[in-house]
Motif scaffolding. Structure first.
Motif: not given
Length: 724
Positions: A233-236, A248-255, A258-266, A275-276
């Motif tokens: 699963f990924r949401l960018a 936060e909503y997913l954390a309430l469902e025990a998901v 992790k969070r990381r940069p996905f693509s830099p600015a251009t 988040i993934y």
């Protein structure tokens, strides 16, 4: 505001204690009342002197003061009901009962032939009880306000809600021939409540967000003789607000995410974070969460519209669109908009198969949508810079006297107006804060104000005398110079200019955020003379402390707002001392509270601190002790001993407080070496009078208590050592 025609007769409005001969001796020019300050009588005088010598017995650490006003103009009649929705600067609407001093909101300013929506801030908030009137508009908007409240009409300017009472001056008031300016609500405020954060809303939001812009991946592959299943699963997103809400909503469902940069600015695109999760359990949970419900609840529909808008929506150049290439998503979006009465149409799909649902109906429909569904991304909600135009039918249908008195709330803003239930609403000028004064603590002090209209000219003449030795002058020691009347009379710029031009160092003590108006002028003066600015702050900045502070000093700027004022003063390159006052025995003198308060003051950049225990002057003493007996009976005997000798706390308590606060000040760099408390006493505080360290008594109300500058003095840096 026009003062003409507001003069009172010879027997009207005299300040108790100042009869007509007494006022004449003060140089009375006229006594006036005006609807702008309903309930307040102004006695405009031509003062014979501006500088006041401070008696040595007063214990003040300065010799001269200037007080442009005597009395306090905080009475207000311009109020709306607590449910009235105020448009905040981030584009959301909040009930006025939840608005606080310092909050950024939307006001308006003239720009050529247009008024435009601009960001402003709340300078004051207060409550009262007034006779209620209901204004009903053609689009269904309803506003409950006092008869003295004013709204901006399309063709006739500002108008009051109701006609004036008998014996009061004529004024323009609303009729059924008027239309208001703004966008309206399309319904009563109570029918347009904002969404909550219920389970149904959260699930709807995640469905709209993840189906709109997320990725769920599942693939089976063989490795040798075994079959493996990979899930991901990924949401960018570019907007952290929506990504954080989704996490936060997913954390309430025990998901577990992790969070990381996905693509830099251009140069043409903003940076994306994501988040993934690769856990199968998370994949299955998310898949279940975003499945289509058989009969979606109302809150689920709101959440879905918020999620799909945050994922695929846009609002620019006055057009709100939601794009997608999935027919189910598009048809549900349109159907749910219809359900909530938000007009919309389906636009033709582009060559790539992406179609859009466009909200029609102008600004009114867009604001209704935002308030109903509560998107996370604030940049899409703003109307700042837009012209104030009316696309809704905001004709006045009726103005009804409800025949009852009810709680009303009003705010003061930097622009003098705000947006209430979607229409442009006037407000009063900045209300002063509750001060601890040497003047009458009763109703007369609130409703009778002496204004020294020529104070700047008289002050210049006094400062030009050869005998003037340019001794430091303190302002704000008796009445707050930045009280509400200053918003109208604007006496302080002249006073500041006179002091600076004569080479006289000066200091200003206030709680009022109206001080921000004059910071450029004060900064210029500081190039020529020593200047000290002080902010009074007696409470730390936590929800519990703010609750106590608002109970003790209702309607005054919150600790957070005053800390922001300190930061603004320091950002202007000026010194800013803080008067930690009043320290309340058994309530705010615990080590924990003092430590947190001084931490916040230090972080805000204060350059000096003065610690002042509570003073109980005659008149206020009786009222306060009566309140104490009702609210904190266990403390009454202790207060009786601490204040046994009158106004000031016993020397033993003051020394005890100094012993407690001295190391805290030293740790934060607020104390010069070798400084001692004013008394020089060395005795410790008696055990039977020692306040509880945890401050375990509940909050009370201290409005109207006097204050002066006595107490424990702590040297800071710069001119505060002399002037504060």
């Amino acid at each position: 505001m026009r003062w003409e025609g507001q003069a009172l007769g010879a027997d009207d409005g005299a300040l108790p204690g100042l009869d007509r001969p007494a006022l004449a001796r003060l140089g009375l020019v006229r006594t006036v009342r005006t609807p702008e300050f309903a309930g307040v009588t102004f006695h405009e005088v031509l003062a014979k002197s501006a500088l006041s010598k401070v008696p040595a017995a007063s214990r003040m650490p300065f010799g001269w003061t200037v007080n442009p006003y005597r009395g306090c103009s905080h009475a207000c009649r311009y109020c709306t009901s607590p449910e009235t929705l105020v448009l905040m600067a981030d584009g959301r609407q909040k009930p006025i009962r939840d608005v606080r001093v310092g909050d950024p909101i939307v006001g308006t300013l003239g720009d050529g032939t247009y008024r435009r929506y601009v960001e402003t801030s709340v300078l004051a908030v207060w409550r009262t009880v007034k006779r209620a009137h209901r204004v009903t508009l053609a689009d269904g908007t309803e506003i409950v306000a006092s008869g003295d409240h004013r709204f901006l009409t399309r063709d006739r300017g500002w108008k009051y809600v109701a006609r004036p009472g008998r014996g009061t001056p004529q004024r323009p008031y609303l009729t059924t021939n008027n239309s208001l300016m703004g966008f309206g609500l399309g319904a009563p405020a109570l029918a347009r409540s904002a969404p909550g954060t219920t389970r149904e809303y959260r699930h709807g939001y995640l469905t709209g967000m993840i189906r709109g812009d997320g990725m769920l991946f599942e693939k089976a592959y063989r490795s040798g003789r075994r079959t493996h299943h990979a899930t991901h699963f990924r949401l960018a997103l570019t907007d952290a607000e929506a990504l954080t809400r989704s996490a936060e909503y997913l954390a309430l469902e025990a998901v577990e995410l992790k969070r990381r940069p996905f693509s830099p600015a251009t140069p043409t695109r903003r940076a994306l974070d994501c988040i993934y999760s690769g856990r199968r359990a998370d994949f299955e949970t998310i898949t279940r969460l975003i499945s289509w419900p058989d009969e979606p609840a109302e809150e689920w529909k709101r959440g879905f519209l918020a999620g799909i808008f945050d994922a695929e929506g846009s609002c620019s150049h006055g057009v709100l669109r939601i794009a997608n290439n999935d027919e189910e998503m598009l048809s549900r979006t349109s159907a749910y908009l219809d359900h909530f009465g938000v007009p919309n149409l389906r636009e033709r799909a582009r060559a790539n198969g992406v179609a859009t649902v466009r909200v029609t109906g102008g600004l009114a429909a867009r604001r209704r949508f935002f308030h109903l569904v509560g998107p996370a991304i604030t940049r899409k909600l703003t109307i700042l810079g837009d012209a104030v135009k009316t696309s809704s039918d905001l004709r006045v249908i009726s103005v009804e006297d409800l025949g009852v008195e009810q709680e009303m709330i009003d705010i003061t803003t930097g622009t003098g107006d705000f947006v209430a239930n979607g229409v442009v609403s006037h407000n009063c000028f900045a209300r002063p804060t509750h001060e601890y004064l040497d003047l009458d603590a009763g109703r007369d002090f609130d409703s009778q104000v002496v204004v020294k209209t020529n104070v700047d000219a008289v002050l210049r003449a006094e400062l030009a005398r050869p005998s003037w030795k340019r001794e430091p002058v303190a302002l704000g020691t008796n009445t707050d110079p930045y009280q509400r009347a200053e918003g109208r009379y604007r006496l302080m710029p002249g006073v500041i200019g006179a002091l600076a031009d004569s080479g006289t160092p000066f200091s200003i003590l206030t709680k009022g955020t109206l001080l921000r108006r004059d910071l450029p002028l004060i900064a210029e003066a500081a190039q020529r003379v020593e200047v000290g600015l002080g902010v009074s702050l007696g409470f730390a900045d936590s929800p519990a402390d703010e609750e106590l502070q608002q109970s003790v000093e209702p309607g005054t700027p919150t600790p957070r707002a005053r800390l922001d004022l300190i930061r603004a003063v320091r950002a202007a390159g000026l010194p800013c001392g803080v008067m930690v006052a009043p320290v309340l025995p058994w309530l705010t003198d615990s080590r924990d509270h003092l430590r947190r308060l001084l931490d916040a003051v230090a972080e805000a950049g204060a350059t000096g601190v003065t610690v002042v225990p509570l003073h109980l002057k005659p008149g206020t003493r009786e009222w306060y002790l009566q309140w104490l007996e009702h609210e904190h009976p266990r403390a009454v005997a202790g207060y009786g001993r601490v204040y046994a000798r009158g106004t000031y706390a016993l020397e033993a308590y003051r020394q005890w407080l100094w012993d407690r606060v001295e190391p805290l000040l030293t740790e934060r760099g607020f104390r010069s070496s070798g400084h001692r408390s004013r008394s020089g006493a060395t005795g410790r505080f008696p055990d039977d009078l020692t306040p509880h360290d945890e401050g375990d008594y509940p909050a009370g109300a201290l409005a109207g208590m006097p204050r002066d500058g006595g107490g424990l003095e702590v040297a800071g840096s710069g001119v505060e050592q002399v002037l504060f």
